[in-house]
Design an enzyme around this catalytic site. Structure first.
Site, PDB file in Angstrom:
ATOM      1  N   HIS A  97       0.789  -1.227   0.000  1.00  0.00           N
ATOM      2  CA  HIS A  97       0.000   0.000   0.000  1.00  0.00           C
ATOM      3  C   HIS A  97       0.820   1.275   0.000  1.00  0.00           C
ATOM      4  O   HIS A  97       0.252   2.363   0.057  1.00  0.00           O
ATOM      5  CB  HIS A  97      -0.925   0.036   1.220  1.00  0.00           C
ATOM      6  CG  HIS A  97      -2.132  -0.842   1.087  1.00  0.00           C
ATOM      7  ND1 HIS A  97      -3.297  -0.400   0.520  1.00  0.00           N
ATOM      8  CD2 HIS A  97      -2.332  -2.130   1.419  1.00  0.00           C
ATOM      9  CE1 HIS A  97      -4.179  -1.383   0.530  1.00  0.00           C
ATOM     10  NE2 HIS A  97      -3.620  -2.451   1.064  1.00  0.00           N
ATOM     11  N   LYS A 145      -9.332  13.820   3.639  1.00  0.00           N
ATOM     12  CA  LYS A 145      -8.450  12.664   3.731  1.00  0.00           C
ATOM     13  C   LYS A 145      -7.558  12.861   4.942  1.00  0.00           C
ATOM     14  O   LYS A 145      -7.571  13.946   5.547  1.00  0.00           O
ATOM     15  CB  LYS A 145      -7.593  12.538   2.466  1.00  0.00           C
ATOM     16  CG  LYS A 145      -6.905  13.864   2.070  1.00  0.00           C
ATOM     17  CD  LYS A 145      -6.136  13.757   0.774  1.00  0.00           C
ATOM     18  CE  LYS A 145      -6.961  13.737  -0.474  1.00  0.00           C
ATOM     19  NZ  LYS A 145      -6.965  12.443  -1.156  1.00  0.00           N
ATOM     20  N   THR A 182      -8.646   6.392  -2.777  1.00  0.00           N
ATOM     21  CA  THR A 182      -9.987   5.931  -3.116  1.00  0.00           C
ATOM     22  C   THR A 182     -10.975   7.083  -2.953  1.00  0.00           C
ATOM     23  O   THR A 182     -12.052   7.056  -3.552  1.00  0.00           O
ATOM     24  CB  THR A 182     -10.433   4.756  -2.215  1.00  0.00           C
ATOM     25  OG1 THR A 182     -10.173   5.096  -0.849  1.00  0.00           O
ATOM     26  CG2 THR A 182      -9.715   3.486  -2.576  1.00  0.00           C
ATOM     27  N   LYS A 202     -14.516   8.096  -5.098  1.00  0.00           N
ATOM     28  CA  LYS A 202     -15.830   8.422  -4.526  1.00  0.00           C
ATOM     29  C   LYS A 202     -16.306   9.776  -5.029  1.00  0.00           C
ATOM     30  O   LYS A 202     -17.484   9.939  -5.390  1.00  0.00           O
ATOM     31  CB  LYS A 202     -15.738   8.476  -2.992  1.00  0.00           C
ATOM     32  CG  LYS A 202     -15.282   7.207  -2.316  1.00  0.00           C
ATOM     33  CD  LYS A 202     -14.920   7.480  -0.841  1.00  0.00           C
ATOM     34  CE  LYS A 202     -14.136   6.332  -0.237  1.00  0.00           C
ATOM     35  NZ  LYS A 202     -13.523   6.692   1.066  1.00  0.00           N
TER      36      LYS A 202
END
Ligand SMILES: *Cc1c(COP(=O)(O)O)cnc(C)c1O
Length: 794
Positions: free
Chosen positions: A347, A535, A643, A647
Site C-alpha cells: 500500500h 483525507k 480511493t 468516490k
C-alpha cells in the site's frame, strides 16, 4: 429495488413497547427506533445463507483495520429492505435518515487502507466469493477530533462495542495465544514452545451481506481477554512489559487502534497486537479447513490468505510454526504450503511506512518464530547468491534480516505467490523503485489490482437523489454492474437530464451548507464552487499546497477588491496522527487562515474556508455528494492509489490532481478534457530531486508564494504567537520534501482555470455527468473480480 412482504419490525415494535414502557410506538424516540431498526435488520441478515460456494478458494482477508462505517443502512440496502423500512417508519412520522444517524461509526481503521478492506468485504459478499474478514475488535477506535483555537484536540473514541447491535460474540471460536517464553529443540525443524503468557482471543462476528444475492459472510474481530491460562506469577511481568511503561494486561492488547496512517508505530504493544491478530486468525482458518474434511496438506488448494499491507505478515511465520511443530510437517512441505497460500498487497512506497522490527524485541516475544525467519532468510540468501553472486549491495537491499532488523515487506515478497500494488502507476513503481531486485528474481509474482469503492455505500446510500436519477435513466440494475453507468453518456446533451443532474448537486450542496452551519456556525454561499479536500492530513497529500493557494487568492482579493473570481468554498476534513506535529501544524494553519478569511466581510461573497472536524465514514458520506471539485494533489509517486478520488468523481466532482495513484487511471477513463491535471510527474519529480532541489529559490523568486508563506507569521493569523508556524514555514523553505513550492505555480494556474471553467455551466455539467458515467471501472466489484482472476484462482 426488491421489496419484501415479510415485515420483521412489527413484532419488535410490540416487544419494545413493553420494554421501553410506553403505550404506543408513537412515543419512541430516535434512539429507540434505531434499536428496533438495527435489531430487525440483523434478524433479516441472519436469515441469509452462509456463503458455502467452495468452487474457488476461501479468501481469508487479513487486515488490522476495517473502517466499516455505519452498517444498518448499508445492510438494509443490500438485503433489499430499505424502502420497506423507510415506508414503515414514515407511517409513524419518522424519517429513516434521522434514525440511521443514531448509529455510532465503528472507527476501526485510520483511513484508506481500512476503508478499502470494508469495501472489499461488501464486494466479495456481492460477488459470492467465499471469504472471511479477520481483524481486531478495538475498544477505542480512532480518536475523536475537535479544535481549540484551531488546534487539533484528541479524545478517546469509546464506541461501546459491547452494545453495538451488529456484533455477536461467538463463544465457540475462542483461541489462546502465547507470547515470549522459552523453546526446546525436539527434532529437526521441530521445537516445543513454552510461552510465558497466554492470552484469550475471543471472536466477535459481524454480518456482511451481499447485495441482493442472499449471501452472508463474516467479519471476525478478535478481542483479547484478561483470563490468563498460565501461571501469571511465573511470568516476570516487570521485565517484560516495562518498555511499554504501563502494566499491560491482556485486555490492553485490543484496547486501542494505533492512530498512524502511512507511518510505522514501532512499539512493542503494536507488534503484540499484530501477532495476536494473526495467531487467532491462522488457528481459526486451520480449524475451518479441517472441519471441512480437508487434509492439512491441501491447505493451499482451499485457502488463500490475503495480507492487507505488511501488518499481518507474522501470519506467515505462525503458519510455518504450526505446520512444523504441531502438524509435524517437513520444512519443505510447510514452506510450499505457505508459498502457495499467502498473497501480499502493498500500500505504500514511503520509507517511513515500511515496517521493520527490532530483532531483539522480535526474538524476545517470538522465540520460535525468530528461528523460522532466520532459516527462511538463510535459504533465501542461497537463492540470491545463485542469481547475483556474492553481492553485498544487493543482499543489503533484499535481506529479510539485516542490521538487527526484521523487514516485513521483504518477508512478504520472498514468501507470497503474488504481490500486488493498488494502481497501475504504483505497481510499476513497486517493480522499478522498491523491489527491482525481487522483480529480477520473481517476475511472475508481481501484478496490479487497481483499488475500487463499493457503489452501494458511496453512491446509492450517500447520494439518494443522484441514485434515483440513475435508476430512472438506466434499464438494468447498475448497482450490480457499475459499468452500466456508461449508458448515461447519451444524456450529456439532454437538457432535461443535465438540469436534473445539476439540481441534485445544488440540493446536496444546500444540505451540506446546513451541516456546516450547524457544526461551524458558518453561513456559506451555496452558489460557490464547493472545493473539497478530505483525507488524512499528511505532508505527502499536501493540504498545505491547497492552503498556500487559498492565502494567495485572499491576498490577491485584498490587493484588488474588484478581482472577478468565481466564488469558492474550500472544504477540508481529516485527522492528523497525534504524534505527527507538522501535520497538526497544517491543521492549525488552515483553521487560523479560515478564521481570518471568514471574518473578512470584504471577501465573503467570493472566498470561504470550512474545516469540518472529526472526519469519518459518515461525514464523508455527507460531503462527497456536495462536492464540485475533488482535490487529489499528492506529490507524484507518493499516493499508492487513493480511493477518495474515486468516490468524489463518481458523485460528479471534477478532479484537480497530479498524475499520481489512481488519478492516472481516472484521467484515462474520463478523458483529459474532464479533469484538471497539474504539477510535476513522477519523472520530473525524480529529475528535480536528482539535480538538487532548492525550495528557497522558489520562495525568493516567486513573490505571491513568498507572501503566502510569510502570511503564516502575520499577527492576523498567529496572534501573539509569532513562532506558531515557524516549523512549518522553515520546513517548506528549507526542505520541502514533497515539492510544495515546486508545484505551487502550476497549482495556482490550474485553480484559475477551474474558476474560469465554472463560468461555462453547460460544459461544466457535461464534464460532471461524464465523470459519473465513466467511473464504472472503479467499483470494488471490478477490483475483487481482478483479485479472483489475477491472484486467488491461481
Ligand atoms: C475513502 C476514505 C479515506 C481515503 O481517502 P483518500 O483520499 O484516498 O486518502 C479515508 N477516510 C475515510 C473515512 C474514507 O471514507
Amino acid at each position: 429495488m426488491a421489496q419484501q412482504n415479510f415485515n420483521p419490525f412489527e413484532q419488535l415494535v410490540k416487544k419494545y413497547c413493553r420494554y421501553f414502557e410506553v403505550n404506543s410506538p408513537k412515543q419512541f424516540n430516535l434512539a429507540q427506533w434505531y434499536q428496533i431498526l438495527a435489531e430487525g435488520t440483523r434478524d433479516i441478515a441472519y436469515q441469509q445463507l452462509p456463503n458455502d460456494n467452495q468452487k474457488g478458494r476461501h479468501v481469508n482477508y487479513l487486515s488490522m483495520e476495517f473502517l466499516i462505517g455505519r452498517l444498518t443502512g448499508n445492510n438494509l440496502i443490500n438485503l433489499g429492505y430499505y424502502d420497506m423500512a423507510k415506508a414503515y417508519l414514515q407511517d409513524y412520522g419518522v424519517d429513516i435518515v434521522d434514525v440511521l444517524e443514531q448509529e455510532t461509526d465503528p472507527a476501526l481503521g485510520n483511513g484508506g487502507l481500512g476503508r478499502l478492506a470494508a469495501c472489499f468485504l461488501d464486494s466479495m459478499a456481492t460477488l459470492g466469493q467465499a471469504a472471511t474478514g479477520y481483524g481486531l475488535n478495538y475498544q477505542y477506535g480512532l480518536f475523536k477530533q475537535h479544535f481549540a483555537q484551531g488546534k487539533q484536540q484528541e479524545t478517546a473514541d469509546f464506541w461501546d462495542r459491547e452494545h453495538y447491535p451488529w456484533q455477536t460474540y461467538n463463544a465457540s471460536k475462542t483461541q489462546y495465544i502465547g507470547f515470549a517464553g522459552s523453546i526446546t529443540h525436539i527434532a529437526e525443524d521441530r521445537y516445543h514452545w513454552q510461552p510465558d503468557i497466554k492470552v484469550q482471543g475471543k471472536a466477535y462476528d459481524l454480518a456482511v451481506v451481499g447485495y441482493q444475492n442472499k449471501h452472508l459472510q463474516t467479519l471476525r474481530l478478535w478481542q483479547a481477554d484478561n483470563e490468563l491460562e498460565f501461571n501469571f506469577a511465573q511470568f516476570n511481568e516487570g521485565e517484560f512489559l516495562q518498555a511499554e511503561s504501563q502494566i499491560v494486561q491482556a485486555t490492553a492488547l485490543t484496547k486501542v487502534l494505533y492512530p498512524n496512517d502511512n507511518h510505522q508505530a514501532g512499539q512493542r504493544l503494536r507488534l503484540m497486537q499484530q501477532y495476536f491478530h494473526v495467531a487467532c486468525s491462522v488457528a481459526d482458518i486451520l480449524a475451518r479447513h479441517l472441519a471441512m474434511g480437508y487434509d492439512i496438506k491441501t491447505f493451499a488448494q482451499h485457502q488463500v490468505i490475503q495480507l492487507n499491507d505488511t501488518h499481518p505478515t507474522l501470519a506467515i511465520l505462525e503458519l510455518m510454526r504450526v505446520l512444523l511443530d504441531e502438524y509435524h510437517l517437513a520444512w519443505q512441505q510447510a514452506w510450499d504450503i505457505c508459498c502457495h497460500s499467502f498473497a501480499y498487497t502493498n500500500h505504500t512506497l514511503l520509507p517511513e511506512a515500511l515496517e521493520q522490527w527490532d530483532q531483539h524485541l522480535f526474538q524476545q516475544l517470538f522465540p520460535r518464530h525468530f528461528i523460522i525467519v532466520e532459516k527462511i532468510n538463510q535459504l533465501f540468501q542461497q537463492q540470491v547468491q545463485a542469481k547475483f553472486g556474492d553481492n553485498a549491495e544487493i543482499w543489503k537491499k533484499v535481506a529479510i534480516l539485516y542490521d538487527y532488523r526484521v523487514r516485513m515487506a521483504n518477508l512478504c515478497v520472498v514468501t507470497c505467490f503474488k504481490v500486488n500494488g493498488v494502481a497501475e502507476i504504483h505497481s510499476q513503481l513497486l517493480i522499478t523503485e522498491l523491489f527491482p531486485e525481487y522483480y529480477q528474481l520473481f517476475p511472475q509474482k508481481f501484478c496490479n489490482v487497481t483499488n475500487g469503492i463499493t457503489p452501494r455505500r458511496w453512491i446509492y446510500q450517500a447520494n439518494p437523489s443522484l441514485s434515483g436519477l440513475l435508476t430512472k435513466s438506466l434499464p438494468k440494475d447498475w448497482l450490480k454492474d457499475l459499468t452500466q453507468l456508461s449508458q448515461i453518456e447519451k444524456y450529456v446533451d439532454d437538457i432535461g437530464f443535465r438540469d436534473e443532474y445539476q439540481q441534485i448537486k445544488q440540493y446536496n450542496k444546500h444540505q451540506l451548507a446546513k451541516e456546516i452551519a450547524l457544526t461551524l456556525d458558518l453561513k456559506v454561499n451555496p452558489q460557490a464552487i464547493f472545493d473539497v479536500q478530505i483525507k488524512r492530513i499528511h505532508e505527502y497529500k499536501r493540504q498545505h499546497l491547497n492552503l498556500l493557494n487559498i492565502i494567495a487568492t485572499y491576498q490577491a482579493l485584498k490587493a484588488n477588491p474588484n478581482l472577478d473570481i468565481t466564488p469558492r468554498l474550500f472544504i477540508f476534513a481529516g485527522k492528523a496522527a497525534p504524534g505527527y506535529y507538522l501535520a497538526k501544524d497544517i491543521i492549525c494553519a488552515i483553521n487560523r487562515v479560515a478564521k481570518v478569511i471568514n471574518q473578512d466581510k470584504s471577501v465573503r461573497d467570493k472566498l470561504q474556508v470550512a474545516f469540518l472536524p472529526n472526519y469519518r465514514v459518515s461525514l464523508a458520506e455527507k460531503i462527497i455528494p456536495a462536492a464540485d471539485i475533488s482535490e487529489q494533489i499528492s506529490m507524484a509517486g507518493t499516493e499508492a492509489s487513493g480511493t477518495g478520488n474515486m468516490k468524489l468523481a463518481l458523485n460528479g466532482a471534477l478532479t484537480v490532481g497530479t498524475l499520481d495513484g489512481a488519478n492516472v487511471e481516472i484521467a484515462q477513463m474520463v478523458g483529459e478534457q474532464h479533469i484538471f491535471l497539474f504539477g510535476h510527474t513522477v519523472e520530473s519529480v525524480r529529475k528535480l530531486l536528482a539535480t538538487g532541489y532548492n525550495p528557497r529559490d522558489y520562495y525568493q523568486q516567486h513573490l505571491p508564494l513568498k507572501q503566502a508563506i510569510d502570511f503564516l507569521s502575520d499577527p492576523l493569523v498567529c496572534g501573539n504567537e509569532p513562532q506558531l508556524f515557524k516549523t512549518l514555514q522553515d520546513n517548506l523553505i528549507n526542505q520541502d520534501p514533497f515539492l510544495v513550492l515546486a508545484d505551487f505555480a502550476s497549482y495556482v494556474d490550474i485553480q484559475k482555470t477551474v474558476g474560469e471553467a465554472y463560468g461555462d455551466q453547460q460544459r461544466w455539467w457535461q464534464s460532471a455527468i461524464l465523470n459519473t458515467a465513466r467511473l464504472g471501472m472503479f467499483s470494488s466489484d471490478r477490483a475483487i473480480a481482478d483479485y479472483q482472476q489475477r491472484i486467488w484462482l491461481k
